[in-house]
Design a protein around this motif. Sequence first.
Motif, PDB file in Angstrom:
ATOM      1  N   ILE A   1       0.879   7.600  -4.462  1.00  0.00           N
ATOM      2  CA  ILE A   1       1.207   8.373  -3.260  1.00  0.00           C
ATOM      3  C   ILE A   1      -0.052   8.814  -2.513  1.00  0.00           C
ATOM      4  O   ILE A   1      -0.199   8.521  -1.322  1.00  0.00           O
ATOM      5  CB  ILE A   1       2.128   9.561  -3.600  1.00  0.00           C
ATOM      6  CG1 ILE A   1       3.467   9.037  -4.111  1.00  0.00           C
ATOM      7  CG2 ILE A   1       2.325  10.460  -2.383  1.00  0.00           C
ATOM      8  CD1 ILE A   1       4.371  10.102  -4.684  1.00  0.00           C
ATOM      9  N   PRO A   2      -1.015   9.490  -3.172  1.00  0.00           N
ATOM     10  CA  PRO A   2      -2.212   9.873  -2.418  1.00  0.00           C
ATOM     11  C   PRO A   2      -3.024   8.681  -1.936  1.00  0.00           C
ATOM     12  O   PRO A   2      -3.638   8.737  -0.868  1.00  0.00           O
ATOM     13  CB  PRO A   2      -3.019  10.726  -3.388  1.00  0.00           C
ATOM     14  CG  PRO A   2      -2.315  10.719  -4.668  1.00  0.00           C
ATOM     15  CD  PRO A   2      -0.989  10.073  -4.490  1.00  0.00           C
ATOM     16  N   THR A   3      -2.991   7.585  -2.673  1.00  0.00           N
ATOM     17  CA  THR A   3      -3.722   6.399  -2.236  1.00  0.00           C
ATOM     18  C   THR A   3      -3.109   5.824  -0.965  1.00  0.00           C
ATOM     19  O   THR A   3      -3.833   5.472  -0.030  1.00  0.00           O
ATOM     20  CB  THR A   3      -3.723   5.329  -3.349  1.00  0.00           C
ATOM     21  OG1 THR A   3      -4.311   5.889  -4.515  1.00  0.00           O
ATOM     22  CG2 THR A   3      -4.492   4.101  -2.918  1.00  0.00           C
ATOM     23  N   ILE A   4      -1.798   5.754  -0.911  1.00  0.00           N
ATOM     24  CA  ILE A   4      -1.127   5.252   0.292  1.00  0.00           C
ATOM     25  C   ILE A   4      -1.422   6.162   1.475  1.00  0.00           C
ATOM     26  O   ILE A   4      -1.685   5.696   2.584  1.00  0.00           O
ATOM     27  CB  ILE A   4       0.394   5.123   0.044  1.00  0.00           C
ATOM     28  CG1 ILE A   4       0.679   4.038  -0.982  1.00  0.00           C
ATOM     29  CG2 ILE A   4       1.126   4.829   1.346  1.00  0.00           C
ATOM     30  CD1 ILE A   4       2.109   4.021  -1.481  1.00  0.00           C
ATOM     31  N   VAL A   5      -1.408   7.480   1.242  1.00  0.00           N
ATOM     32  CA  VAL A   5      -1.676   8.433   2.318  1.00  0.00           C
ATOM     33  C   VAL A   5      -3.106   8.282   2.826  1.00  0.00           C
ATOM     34  O   VAL A   5      -3.348   8.224   4.035  1.00  0.00           O
ATOM     35  CB  VAL A   5      -1.413   9.884   1.842  1.00  0.00           C
ATOM     36  CG1 VAL A   5      -1.927  10.895   2.858  1.00  0.00           C
ATOM     37  CG2 VAL A   5       0.063  10.092   1.596  1.00  0.00           C
ATOM     38  N   LEU A   6      -4.074   8.207   1.920  1.00  0.00           N
ATOM     39  CA  LEU A   6      -5.479   8.193   2.318  1.00  0.00           C
ATOM     40  C   LEU A   6      -5.958   6.843   2.846  1.00  0.00           C
ATOM     41  O   LEU A   6      -6.712   6.785   3.812  1.00  0.00           O
ATOM     42  CB  LEU A   6      -6.355   8.635   1.143  1.00  0.00           C
ATOM     43  CG  LEU A   6      -6.150  10.081   0.686  1.00  0.00           C
ATOM     44  CD1 LEU A   6      -6.953  10.356  -0.575  1.00  0.00           C
ATOM     45  CD2 LEU A   6      -6.531  11.046   1.788  1.00  0.00           C
ATOM     46  N   VAL A   7      -5.546   5.766   2.223  1.00  0.00           N
ATOM     47  CA  VAL A   7      -6.045   4.444   2.638  1.00  0.00           C
ATOM     48  C   VAL A   7      -5.276   3.886   3.820  1.00  0.00           C
ATOM     49  O   VAL A   7      -5.861   3.324   4.745  1.00  0.00           O
ATOM     50  CB  VAL A   7      -6.009   3.453   1.447  1.00  0.00           C
ATOM     51  CG1 VAL A   7      -6.402   2.056   1.891  1.00  0.00           C
ATOM     52  CG2 VAL A   7      -6.936   3.922   0.338  1.00  0.00           C
ATOM     53  N   TYR A   8      -3.952   4.066   3.820  1.00  0.00           N
ATOM     54  CA  TYR A   8      -3.137   3.438   4.850  1.00  0.00           C
ATOM     55  C   TYR A   8      -2.629   4.408   5.916  1.00  0.00           C
ATOM     56  O   TYR A   8      -1.862   4.018   6.789  1.00  0.00           O
ATOM     57  CB  TYR A   8      -1.960   2.704   4.209  1.00  0.00           C
ATOM     58  CG  TYR A   8      -2.424   1.582   3.310  1.00  0.00           C
ATOM     59  CD1 TYR A   8      -2.908   0.403   3.843  1.00  0.00           C
ATOM     60  CD2 TYR A   8      -2.411   1.721   1.933  1.00  0.00           C
ATOM     61  CE1 TYR A   8      -3.352  -0.617   3.035  1.00  0.00           C
ATOM     62  CE2 TYR A   8      -2.851   0.700   1.111  1.00  0.00           C
ATOM     63  CZ  TYR A   8      -3.324  -0.459   1.669  1.00  0.00           C
ATOM     64  OH  TYR A   8      -3.765  -1.469   0.854  1.00  0.00           O
ATOM     65  N   SER A   9      -3.003   5.681   5.842  1.00  0.00           N
ATOM     66  CA  SER A   9      -2.635   6.702   6.835  1.00  0.00           C
ATOM     67  C   SER A   9      -1.125   6.787   7.060  1.00  0.00           C
ATOM     68  O   SER A   9      -0.650   6.847   8.183  1.00  0.00           O
ATOM     69  CB  SER A   9      -3.346   6.446   8.158  1.00  0.00           C
ATOM     70  OG  SER A   9      -4.734   6.432   7.980  1.00  0.00           O
ATOM     71  N   VAL A  10      -0.382   6.801   5.968  1.00  0.00           N
ATOM     72  CA  VAL A  10       1.073   6.894   6.025  1.00  0.00           C
ATOM     73  C   VAL A  10       1.463   8.343   5.750  1.00  0.00           C
ATOM     74  O   VAL A  10       0.795   9.051   4.991  1.00  0.00           O
ATOM     75  CB  VAL A  10       1.709   5.955   4.967  1.00  0.00           C
ATOM     76  CG1 VAL A  10       3.203   6.117   4.898  1.00  0.00           C
ATOM     77  CG2 VAL A  10       1.342   4.521   5.269  1.00  0.00           C
ATOM     78  N   ASP A  11       2.537   8.809   6.385  1.00  0.00           N
ATOM     79  CA  ASP A  11       3.058  10.151   6.136  1.00  0.00           C
ATOM     80  C   ASP A  11       3.380  10.308   4.653  1.00  0.00           C
ATOM     81  O   ASP A  11       3.821   9.368   3.996  1.00  0.00           O
ATOM     82  CB  ASP A  11       4.318  10.372   6.982  1.00  0.00           C
ATOM     83  CG  ASP A  11       4.919  11.738   6.765  1.00  0.00           C
ATOM     84  OD1 ASP A  11       4.196  12.734   6.965  1.00  0.00           O
ATOM     85  OD2 ASP A  11       6.106  11.798   6.394  1.00  0.00           O
ATOM     86  N   ILE A  12       3.184  11.512   4.134  1.00  0.00           N
ATOM     87  CA  ILE A  12       3.337  11.720   2.694  1.00  0.00           C
ATOM     88  C   ILE A  12       4.771  11.483   2.217  1.00  0.00           C
ATOM     89  O   ILE A  12       4.993  10.996   1.111  1.00  0.00           O
ATOM     90  CB  ILE A  12       2.824  13.112   2.278  1.00  0.00           C
ATOM     91  CG1 ILE A  12       2.625  13.160   0.777  1.00  0.00           C
ATOM     92  CG2 ILE A  12       3.751  14.205   2.753  1.00  0.00           C
ATOM     93  CD1 ILE A  12       1.653  14.175   0.310  1.00  0.00           C
ATOM     94  N   LYS A  13       5.765  11.778   3.040  1.00  0.00           N
ATOM     95  CA  LYS A  13       7.152  11.522   2.638  1.00  0.00           C
ATOM     96  C   LYS A  13       7.431  10.020   2.570  1.00  0.00           C
ATOM     97  O   LYS A  13       8.080   9.540   1.651  1.00  0.00           O
ATOM     98  CB  LYS A  13       8.116  12.197   3.607  1.00  0.00           C
ATOM     99  CG  LYS A  13       8.117  13.704   3.479  1.00  0.00           C
ATOM    100  CD  LYS A  13       9.110  14.331   4.410  1.00  0.00           C
ATOM    101  CE  LYS A  13       9.065  15.840   4.290  1.00  0.00           C
ATOM    102  NZ  LYS A  13      10.017  16.490   5.182  1.00  0.00           N
ATOM    103  N   ALA A  14       6.925   9.296   3.554  1.00  0.00           N
ATOM    104  CA  ALA A  14       7.085   7.841   3.528  1.00  0.00           C
ATOM    105  C   ALA A  14       6.308   7.232   2.365  1.00  0.00           C
ATOM    106  O   ALA A  14       6.763   6.273   1.734  1.00  0.00           O
ATOM    107  CB  ALA A  14       6.616   7.240   4.849  1.00  0.00           C
ATOM    108  N   ALA A  15       5.145   7.797   2.063  1.00  0.00           N
ATOM    109  CA  ALA A  15       4.348   7.299   0.938  1.00  0.00           C
ATOM    110  C   ALA A  15       5.093   7.495  -0.381  1.00  0.00           C
ATOM    111  O   ALA A  15       5.015   6.647  -1.277  1.00  0.00           O
ATOM    112  CB  ALA A  15       3.004   7.999   0.893  1.00  0.00           C
TER     113      ALA A  15
END
Length: 99
Positions: free
Chosen positions: A68-82
């Motif tokens: 989850i934090p990797t998707i948020v930080l690397v791909y700039s995705v909203d945390i709920k979507a991540a």
Amino acid sequence: MRMRSATLYKVLAALMVLMATALVLAHTTALGTLTLPGAAQTIAGIVAGFGIGVVAAIMGVVGGKLLIPTIVLVYSVDIKAAGSLSLVIPLSPRGCETM
């Protein structure tokens, strides 16, 4: 390789503190999004995936929570979507064949 439990706990605690710090900084400061070119983003994803795999092998199932934090930080995705994406990532065509 064998590692003492105390050392393992220290390494895992450091990883969690580092990830929490990165998420707090990303949330509280106006850094903007991490705009990496496609190739650099792909390489960052591969490196992060390898690292998550290593941590997941050490920690077990809980290591997958690093997705989850990797998707948020690397791909700039909203945390709920991540959070939703992190549930889809472990699915593979091989796993679906047995259903």
